[in-house]
Design an enzyme around this catalytic site. Structure first.
Site, PDB file in Angstrom:
ATOM      1  N   GLY A   1     -54.803  19.024  25.953  1.00  0.00           N
ATOM      2  CA  GLY A   1     -53.682  19.793  25.432  1.00  0.00           C
ATOM      3  C   GLY A   1     -52.966  19.028  24.339  1.00  0.00           C
TER       4      GLY A   1
ATOM      5  N   CYS B   1     -58.826  14.279  28.792  1.00  0.00           N
ATOM      6  CA  CYS B   1     -57.877  13.956  27.723  1.00  0.00           C
ATOM      7  C   CYS B   1     -56.441  14.015  28.266  1.00  0.00           C
ATOM      8  CB  CYS B   1     -58.095  14.882  26.530  1.00  0.00           C
ATOM      9  SG  CYS B   1     -57.333  14.290  24.992  1.00  0.00           S
ATOM     10  N   TYR B   2     -55.632  15.002  27.864  1.00  0.00           N
ATOM     11  CA  TYR B   2     -54.277  15.131  28.403  1.00  0.00           C
ATOM     12  C   TYR B   2     -54.310  15.209  29.926  1.00  0.00           C
ATOM     13  CZ  TYR B   2     -49.671  17.166  29.404  1.00  0.00           C
ATOM     14  OH  TYR B   2     -48.417  17.419  29.911  1.00  0.00           O
TER      15      TYR B   2
ATOM     16  N   HIS C   1     -63.943  14.249  25.408  1.00  0.00           N
ATOM     17  CA  HIS C   1     -64.219  15.655  25.731  1.00  0.00           C
ATOM     18  C   HIS C   1     -65.704  15.852  26.047  1.00  0.00           C
ATOM     19  CE1 HIS C   1     -60.285  17.416  24.701  1.00  0.00           C
ATOM     20  NE2 HIS C   1     -60.192  16.398  23.875  1.00  0.00           N
TER      21      HIS C   1
ATOM     22  N   GLU D   1     -67.057  18.432  27.179  1.00  0.00           N
ATOM     23  CA  GLU D   1     -67.444  19.826  26.999  1.00  0.00           C
ATOM     24  C   GLU D   1     -67.957  20.143  25.595  1.00  0.00           C
ATOM     25  OE1 GLU D   1     -62.917  19.785  26.225  1.00  0.00           O
ATOM     26  OE2 GLU D   1     -64.429  18.647  27.351  1.00  0.00           O
TER      27      GLU D   1
ATOM     28  N   ASP E   1     -69.945  46.542  26.153  1.00  0.00           N
ATOM     29  CA  ASP E   1     -69.013  46.222  27.231  1.00  0.00           C
ATOM     30  C   ASP E   1     -68.793  47.414  28.154  1.00  0.00           C
ATOM     31  OD1 ASP E   1     -68.827  43.868  25.829  1.00  0.00           O
ATOM     32  OD2 ASP E   1     -66.950  44.405  24.851  1.00  0.00           O
TER      33      ASP E   1
ATOM     34  N   LYS F   1     -69.052  37.483  26.376  1.00  0.00           N
ATOM     35  CA  LYS F   1     -69.958  38.514  25.857  1.00  0.00           C
ATOM     36  C   LYS F   1     -71.420  38.239  26.195  1.00  0.00           C
ATOM     37  CE  LYS F   1     -69.149  41.489  23.181  1.00  0.00           C
ATOM     38  NZ  LYS F   1     -68.871  42.943  23.297  1.00  0.00           N
TER      39      LYS F   1
END
Length: 518
Positions: free
Chosen positions: A57, A84-85, A173, A175, A232, A374
Protein backbone atom coordinates in the site's frame (compact mmCIF):
# COMPACT_ATOMS: atom_id res chain seq x y z
CA UNK A 1 -19.35 -23.80 4.70
CA UNK A 2 -17.82 -20.46 3.69
CA UNK A 3 -15.80 -20.57 0.46
CA UNK A 4 -12.93 -19.06 2.43
CA UNK A 5 -12.65 -22.19 4.55
CA UNK A 6 -10.60 -23.70 1.75
CA UNK A 7 -9.16 -20.42 0.49
CA UNK A 8 -7.16 -17.29 1.18
CA UNK A 9 -8.31 -13.96 2.60
CA UNK A 10 -6.52 -10.98 1.03
CA UNK A 11 -6.66 -7.69 2.92
CA UNK A 12 -6.31 -4.71 0.58
CA UNK A 13 -4.16 -1.87 1.87
CA UNK A 14 -4.42 0.06 -1.39
CA UNK A 15 -1.65 -1.49 -3.45
CA UNK A 16 -1.78 -1.27 -7.24
CA UNK A 17 -0.89 -4.98 -7.15
CA UNK A 18 -3.66 -6.26 -4.85
CA UNK A 19 -5.70 -7.71 -7.69
CA UNK A 20 -2.53 -9.29 -9.07
CA UNK A 21 -2.09 -11.15 -5.78
CA UNK A 22 -5.59 -12.54 -6.25
CA UNK A 23 -4.77 -13.52 -9.82
CA UNK A 24 -1.71 -15.47 -8.71
CA UNK A 25 -3.64 -17.29 -5.99
CA UNK A 26 -6.48 -18.15 -8.39
CA UNK A 27 -3.96 -19.37 -10.99
CA UNK A 28 -2.77 -21.84 -8.36
CA UNK A 29 -6.40 -23.11 -8.26
CA UNK A 30 -6.92 -21.79 -4.74
CA UNK A 31 -9.99 -19.70 -3.96
CA UNK A 32 -9.42 -16.21 -2.55
CA UNK A 33 -11.35 -13.05 -1.73
CA UNK A 34 -10.26 -9.42 -1.34
CA UNK A 35 -11.61 -7.56 1.70
CA UNK A 36 -10.86 -4.22 3.37
CA UNK A 37 -8.31 -4.12 6.19
CA UNK A 38 -10.88 -3.11 8.80
CA UNK A 39 -12.13 -6.66 9.40
CA UNK A 40 -11.89 -7.94 12.96
CA UNK A 41 -10.12 -11.01 14.25
CA UNK A 42 -13.49 -12.44 15.26
CA UNK A 43 -14.80 -12.01 11.69
CA UNK A 44 -11.73 -13.83 10.37
CA UNK A 45 -12.16 -16.56 12.98
CA UNK A 46 -15.72 -17.17 11.77
CA UNK A 47 -14.69 -17.24 8.09
CA UNK A 48 -11.87 -19.70 8.88
CA UNK A 49 -9.62 -19.03 5.87
CA UNK A 50 -6.61 -21.28 5.32
CA UNK A 51 -4.40 -18.19 5.28
CA UNK A 52 -4.34 -14.39 5.17
CA UNK A 53 -2.30 -12.15 2.85
CA UNK A 54 -1.76 -8.48 3.67
CA UNK A 55 -1.17 -6.45 0.50
CA UNK A 56 1.21 -3.58 -0.04
CA UNK A 57 0.00 0.00 0.00
CA UNK A 58 1.02 3.65 -0.42
CA UNK A 59 0.93 4.54 3.30
CA UNK A 60 3.64 4.52 5.92
CA UNK A 61 2.76 2.57 9.07
CA UNK A 62 3.46 5.79 11.00
CA UNK A 63 1.11 7.99 8.94
CA UNK A 64 -1.85 9.42 10.79
CA UNK A 65 -4.87 7.33 9.82
CA UNK A 66 -2.77 4.64 8.15
CA UNK A 67 -4.75 1.39 7.78
CA UNK A 68 -3.93 -1.18 10.43
CA UNK A 69 -4.76 -4.70 11.53
CA UNK A 70 -6.50 -6.21 14.52
CA UNK A 71 -3.54 -7.52 16.61
CA UNK A 72 -5.62 -10.50 17.71
CA UNK A 73 -5.51 -11.74 14.12
CA UNK A 74 -1.91 -12.82 14.73
CA UNK A 75 -3.07 -15.09 17.55
CA UNK A 76 -5.69 -17.07 15.62
CA UNK A 77 -3.29 -19.78 14.47
CA UNK A 78 -4.03 -18.87 10.84
CA UNK A 79 -0.92 -18.31 8.67
CA UNK A 80 -0.32 -14.69 7.66
CA UNK A 81 1.86 -13.33 4.85
CA UNK A 82 2.58 -9.60 4.72
CA UNK A 83 3.79 -8.09 1.44
CA UNK A 84 5.68 -4.75 1.46
CA UNK A 85 3.45 -2.46 3.60
CA UNK A 86 1.84 -5.63 4.95
CA UNK A 87 5.22 -6.83 6.22
CA UNK A 88 5.99 -3.46 7.81
CA UNK A 89 2.60 -3.50 9.52
CA UNK A 90 3.27 -6.98 10.92
CA UNK A 91 6.65 -5.80 12.19
CA UNK A 92 5.20 -2.82 14.01
CA UNK A 93 2.23 -4.67 15.52
CA UNK A 94 4.46 -7.55 16.69
CA UNK A 95 6.98 -5.24 18.38
CA UNK A 96 9.62 -4.60 15.72
CA UNK A 97 10.86 -1.28 14.32
CA UNK A 98 10.08 0.28 10.95
CA UNK A 99 11.97 3.35 9.75
CA UNK A 100 12.19 5.55 6.69
CA UNK A 101 14.91 4.10 4.50
CA UNK A 102 17.91 6.32 3.78
CA UNK A 103 17.45 5.44 0.14
CA UNK A 104 14.24 3.91 -1.15
CA UNK A 105 14.34 0.73 -3.16
CA UNK A 106 12.33 0.74 -6.37
CA UNK A 107 12.44 -1.72 -9.22
CA UNK A 108 14.71 -4.73 -9.67
CA UNK A 109 16.80 -5.89 -6.72
CA UNK A 110 18.67 -9.04 -5.68
CA UNK A 111 17.89 -10.78 -2.42
CA UNK A 112 20.07 -13.41 -0.78
CA UNK A 113 18.36 -16.36 0.89
CA UNK A 114 19.48 -16.74 4.51
CA UNK A 115 17.14 -19.60 5.45
CA UNK A 116 16.14 -22.04 2.71
CA UNK A 117 12.93 -23.22 4.32
CA UNK A 118 9.32 -22.09 4.74
CA UNK A 119 8.69 -19.40 2.13
CA UNK A 120 12.05 -20.22 0.56
CA UNK A 121 11.72 -23.98 0.53
CA UNK A 122 13.37 -25.26 -2.64
CA UNK A 123 15.91 -22.43 -2.75
CA UNK A 124 19.61 -22.88 -2.00
CA UNK A 125 21.06 -21.35 1.14
CA UNK A 126 22.94 -18.19 0.17
CA UNK A 127 21.64 -18.05 -3.39
CA UNK A 128 20.52 -14.71 -4.81
CA UNK A 129 17.33 -14.23 -6.76
CA UNK A 130 15.90 -11.19 -8.59
CA UNK A 131 12.83 -9.56 -7.01
CA UNK A 132 10.75 -6.41 -7.51
CA UNK A 133 10.96 -3.80 -4.75
CA UNK A 134 8.86 -0.67 -4.28
CA UNK A 135 9.27 0.82 -0.80
CA UNK A 136 10.47 3.88 1.07
CA UNK A 137 10.21 2.40 4.59
CA UNK A 138 11.90 -0.78 5.80
CA UNK A 139 12.07 -3.03 8.84
CA UNK A 140 15.08 -2.04 10.92
CA UNK A 141 14.58 -4.50 13.78
CA UNK A 142 12.58 -7.72 13.61
CA UNK A 143 10.01 -8.36 16.36
CA UNK A 144 10.75 -10.80 19.19
CA UNK A 145 10.47 -14.39 18.00
CA UNK A 146 11.09 -13.50 14.34
CA UNK A 147 14.10 -14.46 12.24
CA UNK A 148 15.42 -13.02 8.97
CA UNK A 149 14.82 -15.19 5.89
CA UNK A 150 16.36 -13.01 3.15
CA UNK A 151 18.29 -9.77 2.69
CA UNK A 152 19.17 -7.34 -0.09
CA UNK A 153 22.05 -4.84 -0.27
CA UNK A 154 19.69 -1.99 0.70
CA UNK A 155 17.35 -3.94 2.95
CA UNK A 156 18.80 -6.16 5.66
CA UNK A 157 15.34 -7.57 6.40
CA UNK A 158 13.90 -8.41 2.99
CA UNK A 159 11.90 -11.27 4.52
CA UNK A 160 11.20 -12.50 8.01
CA UNK A 161 9.20 -15.17 9.82
CA UNK A 162 7.84 -16.27 13.14
CA UNK A 163 7.62 -19.99 12.36
CA UNK A 164 5.86 -20.83 15.62
CA UNK A 165 2.88 -18.58 14.82
CA UNK A 166 3.32 -19.06 11.06
CA UNK A 167 3.64 -15.31 10.39
CA UNK A 168 5.73 -14.31 7.39
CA UNK A 169 6.69 -11.13 5.58
CA UNK A 170 8.44 -10.15 2.36
CA UNK A 171 9.51 -6.61 1.55
CA UNK A 172 9.39 -7.32 -2.18
CA UNK A 173 6.43 -8.21 -4.42
CA UNK A 174 6.29 -11.95 -5.23
CA UNK A 175 3.08 -11.41 -7.22
CA UNK A 176 4.72 -9.46 -10.09
CA UNK A 177 6.43 -11.13 -13.04
CA UNK A 178 9.70 -9.29 -12.33
CA UNK A 179 10.18 -11.41 -9.20
CA UNK A 180 11.68 -14.42 -10.95
CA UNK A 181 10.61 -17.07 -8.43
CA UNK A 182 7.64 -15.25 -6.97
CA UNK A 183 5.23 -18.04 -7.89
CA UNK A 184 7.35 -20.52 -5.92
CA UNK A 185 7.29 -18.28 -2.86
CA UNK A 186 3.51 -17.88 -3.07
CA UNK A 187 3.04 -21.61 -3.68
CA UNK A 188 5.15 -22.37 -0.62
CA UNK A 189 2.83 -20.16 1.42
CA UNK A 190 -0.35 -21.60 -0.09
CA UNK A 191 0.49 -25.30 -0.01
CA UNK A 192 3.36 -25.92 2.44
CA UNK A 193 2.37 -23.37 5.08
CA UNK A 194 -1.42 -22.97 4.72
CA UNK A 195 -2.18 -26.51 3.57
CA UNK A 196 -4.43 -25.38 0.71
CA UNK A 197 -5.53 -27.83 -1.97
CA UNK A 198 -5.49 -26.86 -5.67
CA UNK A 199 -9.17 -27.75 -6.05
CA UNK A 200 -10.69 -24.45 -7.12
CA UNK A 201 -11.40 -25.25 -10.78
CA UNK A 202 -14.07 -24.25 -13.28
CA UNK A 203 -15.87 -27.53 -12.67
CA UNK A 204 -15.80 -27.11 -8.91
CA UNK A 205 -16.97 -23.51 -9.22
CA UNK A 206 -19.94 -24.61 -11.36
CA UNK A 207 -20.89 -27.35 -8.90
CA UNK A 208 -20.72 -24.94 -5.95
CA UNK A 209 -22.73 -22.23 -7.71
CA UNK A 210 -25.42 -24.61 -8.99
CA UNK A 211 -25.88 -25.92 -5.46
CA UNK A 212 -26.03 -22.40 -3.99
CA UNK A 213 -28.44 -21.10 -6.64
CA UNK A 214 -30.83 -24.03 -6.18
CA UNK A 215 -30.83 -23.54 -2.44
CA UNK A 216 -31.43 -19.80 -2.73
CA UNK A 217 -34.12 -19.85 -5.43
CA UNK A 218 -35.97 -22.83 -4.00
CA UNK A 219 -38.33 -25.16 -5.83
CA UNK A 220 -40.97 -22.69 -7.01
CA UNK A 221 -39.56 -19.21 -7.61
CA UNK A 222 -38.57 -17.96 -11.04
CA UNK A 223 -35.69 -15.78 -12.22
CA UNK A 224 -35.10 -13.45 -15.12
CA UNK A 225 -31.68 -12.81 -16.60
CA UNK A 226 -30.44 -9.49 -17.87
CA UNK A 227 -29.05 -10.87 -21.12
CA UNK A 228 -26.82 -8.55 -23.13
CA UNK A 229 -25.42 -11.07 -25.59
CA UNK A 230 -21.91 -10.72 -24.18
CA UNK A 231 -19.88 -13.46 -22.54
CA UNK A 232 -20.61 -12.39 -18.94
CA UNK A 233 -24.40 -12.47 -19.08
CA UNK A 234 -24.33 -15.54 -21.33
CA UNK A 235 -22.26 -17.55 -18.83
CA UNK A 236 -24.39 -16.29 -15.93
CA UNK A 237 -27.53 -17.37 -17.81
CA UNK A 238 -26.12 -20.79 -18.66
CA UNK A 239 -25.07 -21.33 -15.04
CA UNK A 240 -28.46 -20.38 -13.60
CA UNK A 241 -30.22 -22.37 -16.35
CA UNK A 242 -28.28 -25.45 -15.27
CA UNK A 243 -29.46 -24.85 -11.70
CA UNK A 244 -33.18 -24.12 -12.22
CA UNK A 245 -33.91 -25.03 -15.85
CA UNK A 246 -36.99 -23.52 -17.48
CA UNK A 247 -37.76 -21.42 -14.40
CA UNK A 248 -35.20 -18.99 -15.88
CA UNK A 249 -36.38 -16.51 -18.51
CA UNK A 250 -33.75 -14.49 -20.36
CA UNK A 251 -34.75 -10.95 -21.24
CA UNK A 252 -32.79 -9.15 -23.93
CA UNK A 253 -33.42 -5.42 -24.04
CA UNK A 254 -32.81 -3.74 -27.36
CA UNK A 255 -32.03 -0.34 -25.89
CA UNK A 256 -31.15 1.21 -29.23
CA UNK A 257 -27.49 1.33 -28.17
CA UNK A 258 -26.39 -1.93 -29.79
CA UNK A 259 -23.78 -2.63 -32.41
CA UNK A 260 -24.71 -3.33 -36.01
CA UNK A 261 -26.90 -6.49 -36.39
CA UNK A 262 -26.38 -7.36 -32.71
CA UNK A 263 -30.02 -8.01 -31.90
CA UNK A 264 -30.36 -10.56 -34.69
CA UNK A 265 -27.21 -12.37 -33.56
CA UNK A 266 -28.38 -12.59 -29.94
CA UNK A 267 -31.80 -13.95 -30.89
CA UNK A 268 -30.29 -16.59 -33.18
CA UNK A 269 -27.63 -17.73 -30.71
CA UNK A 270 -29.60 -17.98 -27.48
CA UNK A 271 -32.71 -19.53 -28.93
CA UNK A 272 -30.47 -22.24 -30.35
CA UNK A 273 -29.33 -22.98 -26.76
CA UNK A 274 -32.90 -23.84 -25.75
CA UNK A 275 -33.39 -20.95 -23.34
CA UNK A 276 -36.62 -19.03 -22.91
CA UNK A 277 -35.72 -15.68 -24.52
CA UNK A 278 -37.93 -12.59 -24.49
CA UNK A 279 -36.86 -9.56 -26.56
CA UNK A 280 -37.99 -6.10 -25.48
CA UNK A 281 -37.76 -3.22 -27.95
CA UNK A 282 -37.06 -0.18 -25.75
CA UNK A 283 -34.86 1.96 -27.97
CA UNK A 284 -37.11 5.02 -27.96
CA UNK A 285 -37.43 4.86 -24.19
CA UNK A 286 -33.68 4.84 -23.58
CA UNK A 287 -32.98 7.58 -26.11
CA UNK A 288 -35.58 9.77 -24.44
CA UNK A 289 -33.88 9.24 -21.08
CA UNK A 290 -30.49 10.14 -22.55
CA UNK A 291 -31.60 13.23 -24.44
CA UNK A 292 -29.22 16.11 -23.75
CA UNK A 293 -27.13 14.11 -21.23
CA UNK A 294 -23.37 14.26 -21.74
CA UNK A 295 -22.02 13.36 -18.28
CA UNK A 296 -20.87 9.70 -18.36
CA UNK A 297 -21.88 8.94 -14.77
CA UNK A 298 -25.36 10.34 -15.40
CA UNK A 299 -25.62 8.25 -18.57
CA UNK A 300 -24.79 5.12 -16.61
CA UNK A 301 -27.23 6.01 -13.83
CA UNK A 302 -30.12 6.63 -16.20
CA UNK A 303 -29.39 3.50 -18.22
CA UNK A 304 -29.19 1.37 -15.07
CA UNK A 305 -32.45 2.72 -13.71
CA UNK A 306 -34.25 2.38 -17.03
CA UNK A 307 -33.05 -1.21 -17.30
CA UNK A 308 -34.72 -2.04 -14.00
CA UNK A 309 -37.94 -0.34 -15.09
CA UNK A 310 -37.97 -2.44 -18.26
CA UNK A 311 -37.28 -5.62 -16.30
CA UNK A 312 -40.13 -4.91 -13.89
CA UNK A 313 -42.53 -4.75 -16.81
CA UNK A 314 -41.04 -7.79 -18.52
CA UNK A 315 -41.19 -9.76 -15.27
CA UNK A 316 -44.92 -9.14 -14.94
CA UNK A 317 -45.38 -10.85 -18.29
CA UNK A 318 -43.30 -13.83 -17.13
CA UNK A 319 -45.35 -14.35 -13.96
CA UNK A 320 -45.97 -13.27 -10.38
CA UNK A 321 -43.43 -15.75 -9.04
CA UNK A 322 -40.37 -13.90 -10.42
CA UNK A 323 -38.22 -13.01 -7.42
CA UNK A 324 -34.69 -12.97 -8.80
CA UNK A 325 -32.70 -10.96 -11.34
CA UNK A 326 -29.57 -12.60 -12.76
CA UNK A 327 -26.69 -10.36 -13.83
CA UNK A 328 -23.23 -11.03 -15.23
CA UNK A 329 -21.40 -8.75 -12.80
CA UNK A 330 -17.65 -9.52 -12.63
CA UNK A 331 -15.00 -8.83 -10.01
CA UNK A 332 -13.40 -5.92 -11.94
CA UNK A 333 -16.87 -4.30 -12.12
CA UNK A 334 -17.16 -4.50 -8.35
CA UNK A 335 -13.61 -3.29 -7.73
CA UNK A 336 -13.89 -0.27 -10.05
CA UNK A 337 -17.37 0.70 -8.86
CA UNK A 338 -17.12 0.45 -5.10
CA UNK A 339 -13.44 -0.41 -4.50
CA UNK A 340 -12.55 -3.87 -3.19
CA UNK A 341 -15.37 -4.43 -0.72
CA UNK A 342 -15.04 -0.95 0.72
CA UNK A 343 -11.24 -0.92 0.84
CA UNK A 344 -8.97 2.07 0.27
CA UNK A 345 -8.74 1.79 -3.52
CA UNK A 346 -10.44 4.61 -5.38
CA UNK A 347 -13.77 4.28 -7.15
CA UNK A 348 -13.04 4.63 -10.87
CA UNK A 349 -16.51 4.60 -12.42
CA UNK A 350 -20.00 3.32 -11.77
CA UNK A 351 -20.94 0.22 -13.73
CA UNK A 352 -24.61 0.17 -14.73
CA UNK A 353 -25.04 -3.22 -13.10
CA UNK A 354 -23.25 -2.36 -9.85
CA UNK A 355 -23.52 1.24 -8.68
CA UNK A 356 -26.16 2.22 -11.24
CA UNK A 357 -29.01 0.18 -9.77
CA UNK A 358 -31.62 2.18 -7.91
CA UNK A 359 -32.05 1.51 -4.17
CA UNK A 360 -35.65 0.18 -4.31
CA UNK A 361 -34.76 -2.77 -6.51
CA UNK A 362 -37.84 -5.03 -6.77
CA UNK A 363 -35.78 -8.21 -7.28
CA UNK A 364 -33.17 -10.09 -5.32
CA UNK A 365 -29.94 -10.15 -7.30
CA UNK A 366 -28.17 -13.33 -8.34
CA UNK A 367 -24.64 -12.53 -9.50
CA UNK A 368 -22.88 -15.90 -9.76
CA UNK A 369 -19.78 -14.46 -11.45
CA UNK A 370 -19.25 -11.61 -9.02
CA UNK A 371 -15.94 -12.97 -7.72
CA UNK A 372 -14.49 -13.97 -11.13
CA UNK A 373 -12.12 -12.28 -13.53
CA UNK A 374 -12.90 -12.30 -17.25
CA UNK A 375 -10.56 -15.15 -18.21
CA UNK A 376 -12.08 -17.28 -15.42
CA UNK A 377 -15.55 -16.56 -16.81
CA UNK A 378 -14.42 -17.82 -20.21
CA UNK A 379 -13.15 -21.03 -18.59
CA UNK A 380 -16.50 -21.53 -16.87
CA UNK A 381 -18.34 -20.86 -20.15
CA UNK A 382 -16.33 -23.52 -21.98
CA UNK A 383 -16.93 -25.98 -19.13
CA UNK A 384 -20.66 -25.29 -19.48
CA UNK A 385 -20.47 -26.08 -23.20
CA UNK A 386 -21.18 -22.61 -24.58
CA UNK A 387 -20.06 -22.07 -28.21
CA UNK A 388 -16.75 -20.32 -28.82
CA UNK A 389 -18.45 -17.48 -30.69
CA UNK A 390 -19.93 -16.45 -27.33
CA UNK A 391 -17.11 -17.42 -24.98
CA UNK A 392 -14.40 -15.79 -27.08
CA UNK A 393 -16.28 -12.60 -27.80
CA UNK A 394 -14.74 -9.26 -26.89
CA UNK A 395 -16.29 -7.55 -23.85
CA UNK A 396 -19.13 -5.12 -24.56
CA UNK A 397 -20.38 -2.69 -21.89
CA UNK A 398 -23.93 -2.92 -20.60
CA UNK A 399 -24.61 0.77 -21.39
CA UNK A 400 -23.69 -0.08 -24.97
CA UNK A 401 -22.72 2.61 -27.43
CA UNK A 402 -24.02 5.35 -25.10
CA UNK A 403 -20.59 5.48 -23.44
CA UNK A 404 -18.78 5.33 -26.77
CA UNK A 405 -20.67 8.30 -28.16
CA UNK A 406 -18.91 10.96 -26.12
CA UNK A 407 -21.23 13.82 -25.31
CA UNK A 408 -24.97 13.80 -26.06
CA UNK A 409 -26.41 10.60 -27.54
CA UNK A 410 -28.58 10.93 -30.63
CA UNK A 411 -29.86 8.45 -33.19
CA UNK A 412 -27.75 10.08 -35.90
CA UNK A 413 -24.52 9.92 -33.88
CA UNK A 414 -25.24 6.29 -32.94
CA UNK A 415 -25.63 5.38 -36.62
CA UNK A 416 -22.27 6.96 -37.48
CA UNK A 417 -20.57 5.04 -34.68
CA UNK A 418 -22.23 1.71 -35.55
CA UNK A 419 -20.94 1.82 -39.10
CA UNK A 420 -17.41 2.81 -38.07
CA UNK A 421 -17.30 0.16 -35.34
CA UNK A 422 -18.52 -2.57 -37.73
CA UNK A 423 -15.78 -1.73 -40.23
CA UNK A 424 -13.16 -1.79 -37.46
CA UNK A 425 -14.17 -5.26 -36.22
CA UNK A 426 -14.59 -6.60 -39.75
CA UNK A 427 -11.05 -5.60 -40.70
CA UNK A 428 -9.62 -6.99 -37.44
CA UNK A 429 -11.19 -10.36 -38.19
CA UNK A 430 -10.05 -10.24 -41.82
CA UNK A 431 -6.48 -9.66 -40.63
CA UNK A 432 -6.71 -12.65 -38.24
CA UNK A 433 -6.13 -10.44 -35.20
CA UNK A 434 -9.43 -10.71 -33.32
CA UNK A 435 -8.28 -13.39 -30.86
CA UNK A 436 -5.03 -11.52 -30.14
CA UNK A 437 -6.96 -8.49 -28.90
CA UNK A 438 -8.79 -8.31 -25.57
CA UNK A 439 -11.21 -5.60 -26.67
CA UNK A 440 -11.56 -3.39 -29.75
CA UNK A 441 -14.09 -0.68 -30.51
CA UNK A 442 -14.64 2.72 -32.06
CA UNK A 443 -15.47 5.92 -30.19
CA UNK A 444 -17.24 8.97 -31.63
CA UNK A 445 -15.59 12.09 -30.24
CA UNK A 446 -17.52 15.24 -29.32
CA UNK A 447 -15.40 17.36 -31.69
CA UNK A 448 -15.26 18.07 -35.39
CA UNK A 449 -12.24 18.73 -37.55
CA UNK A 450 -11.52 20.44 -40.85
CA UNK A 451 -10.77 18.19 -43.81
CA UNK A 452 -10.78 18.18 -47.57
CA UNK A 453 -12.74 15.67 -49.64
CA UNK A 454 -13.25 16.01 -53.38
CA UNK A 455 -11.42 19.37 -53.39
CA UNK A 456 -14.02 20.74 -50.99
CA UNK A 457 -13.66 21.77 -47.36
CA UNK A 458 -15.34 19.50 -44.82
CA UNK A 459 -16.02 19.98 -41.13
CA UNK A 460 -16.98 16.55 -39.84
CA UNK A 461 -16.72 14.02 -37.05
CA UNK A 462 -13.62 12.41 -35.59
CA UNK A 463 -13.61 8.68 -34.77
CA UNK A 464 -11.11 7.23 -32.29
CA UNK A 465 -10.15 3.56 -32.45
CA UNK A 466 -9.29 1.63 -29.30
CA UNK A 467 -7.78 -1.88 -29.16
CA UNK A 468 -6.07 -3.32 -26.11
CA UNK A 469 -4.40 -6.47 -24.89
CA UNK A 470 -5.16 -7.64 -21.37
CA UNK A 471 -5.61 -10.72 -19.24
CA UNK A 472 -8.37 -9.76 -16.85
CA UNK A 473 -9.31 -6.16 -17.66
CA UNK A 474 -7.61 -4.76 -14.56
CA UNK A 475 -4.61 -3.59 -16.57
CA UNK A 476 -4.27 -3.23 -20.33
CA UNK A 477 -1.89 -2.07 -23.04
CA UNK A 478 -2.68 -0.75 -26.49
CA UNK A 479 -2.44 -3.22 -29.36
CA UNK A 480 0.33 -2.56 -31.89
CA UNK A 481 -1.41 -2.95 -35.25
CA UNK A 482 0.62 -3.52 -38.39
CA UNK A 483 0.60 -0.05 -40.01
CA UNK A 484 -1.00 -1.31 -43.20
CA UNK A 485 -3.95 -2.77 -41.27
CA UNK A 486 -4.52 0.45 -39.32
CA UNK A 487 -4.25 2.44 -42.55
CA UNK A 488 -6.79 0.23 -44.29
CA UNK A 489 -9.25 0.56 -41.39
CA UNK A 490 -8.97 4.36 -41.33
CA UNK A 491 -9.31 4.61 -45.10
CA UNK A 492 -12.48 2.51 -45.14
CA UNK A 493 -14.12 4.43 -42.29
CA UNK A 494 -13.45 7.81 -43.89
CA UNK A 495 -14.64 6.65 -47.30
CA UNK A 496 -17.64 4.56 -46.24
CA UNK A 497 -19.06 6.35 -43.20
CA UNK A 498 -20.74 9.60 -44.15
CA UNK A 499 -19.89 12.41 -41.75
CA UNK A 500 -16.40 11.23 -40.71
CA UNK A 501 -13.24 12.89 -42.07
CA UNK A 502 -10.63 11.91 -39.48
CA UNK A 503 -9.64 8.71 -37.63
CA UNK A 504 -7.23 8.58 -34.68
CA UNK A 505 -5.81 5.64 -32.70
CA UNK A 506 -5.68 5.57 -28.89
CA UNK A 507 -2.27 4.47 -27.55
CA UNK A 508 -3.06 4.86 -23.82
CA UNK A 509 -2.50 2.01 -21.39
CA UNK A 510 -4.60 1.15 -18.31
CA UNK A 511 -3.58 2.69 -16.00
CA UNK A 512 -3.52 5.67 -16.35
CA UNK A 513 -6.49 5.49 -18.74
CA UNK A 514 -9.44 3.10 -18.45
CA UNK A 515 -10.25 0.80 -21.36
CA UNK A 516 -13.53 2.55 -22.15
CA UNK A 517 -13.44 6.31 -22.66
CA UNK A 518 -16.45 6.87 -20.39
Amino acid sequence: MSSLERGILILDYGSQYTQLIARRVREAHVYCEIHPPGVTAEWVRQKRPRGVILSGGPSSVYDEGAPGIDPEMLELGIPVLGICYGMQLLARVAGGEVERAGAGEYGRAEVAVRRAEGLFSGFELGETTPVWMSHGDRVERVPPGFSVLASSPNCAVASFADERRRIFGVQFHPEVAHTARGDEILHNFLFRICGCSPDWTAGQFIADQVRAIRQRVGARSRAICALSGGVDSAVAAALVHRAIGDRLTCIFVDHGLLRLHEREQVERTFRSLGMDLRVVDAGERFLAQLEGVDDPEEKRRRIGHTFIDVFEEAARAVGDDVRFLVQGTLYPDVIESVSPRGGPSATIKTHHNVGGLRPNLPFELIEPLRELFKDEVRQVGRELGLPEEIVGRHPFPGPGLAIRVLGPVTRERLDVLRKADAIFLEEIRAAGLYDEIWQAFAVLLPVKSVGVMGDARTYDNVVALRAVTSRDGMTADWFAFPPEVLGRIANRIINEVRGVNRVVYDVSSKPPATIEWE
